[in-house]
Write a protein that holds these residues in place. Sequence first.
Motif, PDB file in Angstrom:
ATOM      1  N   GLU A  13      35.468  -0.341 -22.423  1.00  0.00           N
ATOM      2  CA  GLU A  13      36.038   0.366 -21.277  1.00  0.00           C
ATOM      3  C   GLU A  13      37.253   1.191 -21.672  1.00  0.00           C
ATOM      4  OE1 GLU A  13      35.651  -3.008 -21.534  1.00  0.00           O
ATOM      5  OE2 GLU A  13      37.331  -4.059 -20.616  1.00  0.00           O
ATOM      6  N   TYR A  14      38.016   0.714 -22.634  1.00  0.00           N
ATOM      7  CA  TYR A  14      39.178   1.468 -23.101  1.00  0.00           C
ATOM      8  C   TYR A  14      38.748   2.589 -24.047  1.00  0.00           C
ATOM      9  CZ  TYR A  14      41.469  -2.645 -21.212  1.00  0.00           C
ATOM     10  OH  TYR A  14      41.875  -3.674 -20.397  1.00  0.00           O
ATOM     11  N   PHE A  15      37.744   2.315 -24.871  1.00  0.00           N
ATOM     12  CA  PHE A  15      37.210   3.338 -25.771  1.00  0.00           C
ATOM     13  C   PHE A  15      36.704   4.531 -24.969  1.00  0.00           C
ATOM     14  CE2 PHE A  15      33.848   5.276 -28.343  1.00  0.00           C
ATOM     15  CZ  PHE A  15      34.498   5.452 -29.550  1.00  0.00           C
ATOM     16  N   LYS A  16      35.969   4.258 -23.902  1.00  0.00           N
ATOM     17  CA  LYS A  16      35.429   5.324 -23.041  1.00  0.00           C
ATOM     18  C   LYS A  16      36.554   6.192 -22.492  1.00  0.00           C
ATOM     19  CE  LYS A  16      33.128   5.986 -18.640  1.00  0.00           C
ATOM     20  NZ  LYS A  16      32.819   5.337 -17.383  1.00  0.00           N
ATOM     21  N   ASP A  17      37.635   5.567 -22.016  1.00  0.00           N
ATOM     22  CA  ASP A  17      38.752   6.328 -21.458  1.00  0.00           C
ATOM     23  C   ASP A  17      39.440   7.185 -22.514  1.00  0.00           C
ATOM     24  OD1 ASP A  17      38.274   5.403 -18.908  1.00  0.00           O
ATOM     25  OD2 ASP A  17      39.817   3.848 -18.984  1.00  0.00           O
ATOM     26  N   ILE A  18      39.471   6.715 -23.758  1.00  0.00           N
ATOM     27  CA  ILE A  18      40.050   7.511 -24.835  1.00  0.00           C
ATOM     28  C   ILE A  18      39.165   8.717 -25.125  1.00  0.00           C
ATOM     29  CG2 ILE A  18      40.568   7.519 -27.312  1.00  0.00           C
ATOM     30  CD1 ILE A  18      41.506   4.557 -26.866  1.00  0.00           C
ATOM     31  N   LEU A  20      37.206  10.205 -23.099  1.00  0.00           N
ATOM     32  CA  LEU A  20      37.339  11.130 -21.973  1.00  0.00           C
ATOM     33  C   LEU A  20      38.699  11.821 -21.928  1.00  0.00           C
ATOM     34  CD1 LEU A  20      35.618   9.013 -19.165  1.00  0.00           C
ATOM     35  CD2 LEU A  20      34.693  11.025 -20.344  1.00  0.00           C
ATOM     36  N   GLY A  21      39.647  11.341 -22.725  1.00  0.00           N
ATOM     37  CA  GLY A  21      40.979  11.940 -22.752  1.00  0.00           C
ATOM     38  C   GLY A  21      41.920  11.409 -21.690  1.00  0.00           C
ATOM     39  N   VAL A  22      41.526  10.341 -20.996  1.00  0.00           N
ATOM     40  CA  VAL A  22      42.341   9.757 -19.932  1.00  0.00           C
ATOM     41  C   VAL A  22      43.410   8.825 -20.505  1.00  0.00           C
ATOM     42  CG1 VAL A  22      42.259   8.285 -17.875  1.00  0.00           C
ATOM     43  CG2 VAL A  22      40.409   9.910 -18.321  1.00  0.00           C
ATOM     44  N   LYS A  23      43.042   8.069 -21.516  1.00  0.00           N
ATOM     45  CA  LYS A  23      43.952   7.076 -22.118  1.00  0.00           C
ATOM     46  C   LYS A  23      44.490   7.625 -23.433  1.00  0.00           C
ATOM     47  CE  LYS A  23      44.055   2.137 -23.264  1.00  0.00           C
ATOM     48  NZ  LYS A  23      44.578   2.161 -24.604  1.00  0.00           N
ATOM     49  N   LYS A  24      45.827   7.718 -23.520  1.00  0.00           N
ATOM     50  CA  LYS A  24      46.463   8.296 -24.699  1.00  0.00           C
ATOM     51  C   LYS A  24      47.561   7.383 -25.246  1.00  0.00           C
ATOM     52  CE  LYS A  24      45.441  12.808 -22.876  1.00  0.00           C
ATOM     53  NZ  LYS A  24      45.914  14.078 -22.394  1.00  0.00           N
ATOM     54  N   PHE A  45      34.372  -2.386 -29.902  1.00  0.00           N
ATOM     55  CA  PHE A  45      33.998  -3.765 -30.195  1.00  0.00           C
ATOM     56  C   PHE A  45      33.668  -4.452 -28.881  1.00  0.00           C
ATOM     57  CE2 PHE A  45      34.854  -8.219 -31.199  1.00  0.00           C
ATOM     58  CZ  PHE A  45      34.362  -8.349 -32.490  1.00  0.00           C
ATOM     59  N   ASP A  46      32.437  -4.947 -28.761  1.00  0.00           N
ATOM     60  CA  ASP A  46      32.066  -5.653 -27.537  1.00  0.00           C
ATOM     61  C   ASP A  46      31.766  -7.117 -27.847  1.00  0.00           C
ATOM     62  OD1 ASP A  46      29.450  -5.728 -28.585  1.00  0.00           O
ATOM     63  OD2 ASP A  46      28.720  -4.107 -27.302  1.00  0.00           O
ATOM     64  N   SER A  47      31.178  -7.824 -26.903  1.00  0.00           N
ATOM     65  CA  SER A  47      30.934  -9.264 -27.072  1.00  0.00           C
ATOM     66  C   SER A  47      29.965  -9.576 -28.217  1.00  0.00           C
ATOM     67  CB  SER A  47      30.404  -9.857 -25.767  1.00  0.00           C
ATOM     68  OG  SER A  47      29.181  -9.232 -25.416  1.00  0.00           O
ATOM     69  N   LYS A  48      29.202  -8.578 -28.665  1.00  0.00           N
ATOM     70  CA  LYS A  48      28.249  -8.783 -29.762  1.00  0.00           C
ATOM     71  C   LYS A  48      28.812  -8.351 -31.116  1.00  0.00           C
ATOM     72  CE  LYS A  48      24.504  -7.962 -26.574  1.00  0.00           C
ATOM     73  NZ  LYS A  48      24.012  -6.821 -25.847  1.00  0.00           N
ATOM     74  N   GLY A  49      29.962  -7.659 -31.091  1.00  0.00           N
ATOM     75  CA  GLY A  49      30.555  -7.189 -32.342  1.00  0.00           C
ATOM     76  C   GLY A  49      30.816  -5.688 -32.300  1.00  0.00           C
ATOM     77  N   TYR A  50      30.956  -5.102 -33.476  1.00  0.00           N
ATOM     78  CA  TYR A  50      31.200  -3.656 -33.561  1.00  0.00           C
ATOM     79  C   TYR A  50      29.962  -2.896 -33.102  1.00  0.00           C
ATOM     80  CZ  TYR A  50      35.409  -4.604 -36.273  1.00  0.00           C
ATOM     81  OH  TYR A  50      36.649  -5.032 -36.677  1.00  0.00           O
ATOM     82  N   THR A  51      30.176  -1.822 -32.325  1.00  0.00           N
ATOM     83  CA  THR A  51      29.057  -1.036 -31.812  1.00  0.00           C
ATOM     84  C   THR A  51      28.681   0.119 -32.732  1.00  0.00           C
ATOM     85  OG1 THR A  51      30.448   0.522 -30.589  1.00  0.00           O
ATOM     86  CG2 THR A  51      29.801  -1.522 -29.438  1.00  0.00           C
TER      87      THR A  51
END
Length: 88
Positions: A13-18, A20-24, A45-51
């Motif tokens: 969820e944080y990766f997505k915001d980065i 998109l340019g929302v989280k800096k 990184f999710d519950s299964k590991g690195y994506t």
Amino acid sequence: MSIRVHNLKIKPEYFKDIVLGVKKFEVRKNDRNFKVNDLIVLEEFDSKGYTGKYINAEITYVLDNPEYCKNGYVVFGFKKRLDRGAVL
């Protein structure tokens, strides 16, 4: 002065915001002595590991003030460095 590269796990969820340019910014334990101009590789990184998704960024600001940050933590601002590569 040497520039260091820090590989950091980040939740989807944080990766997505980065992307998109929302989280800096990031709030992190300062166990790596983060400095302005250091490069960071944010690896999803999710519950299964690195994506396999990642994005490169450069630290532009570090807030390390006990009045605003929990002891041992920093807040740092960054800018994406797509010239350094990314897999989105």
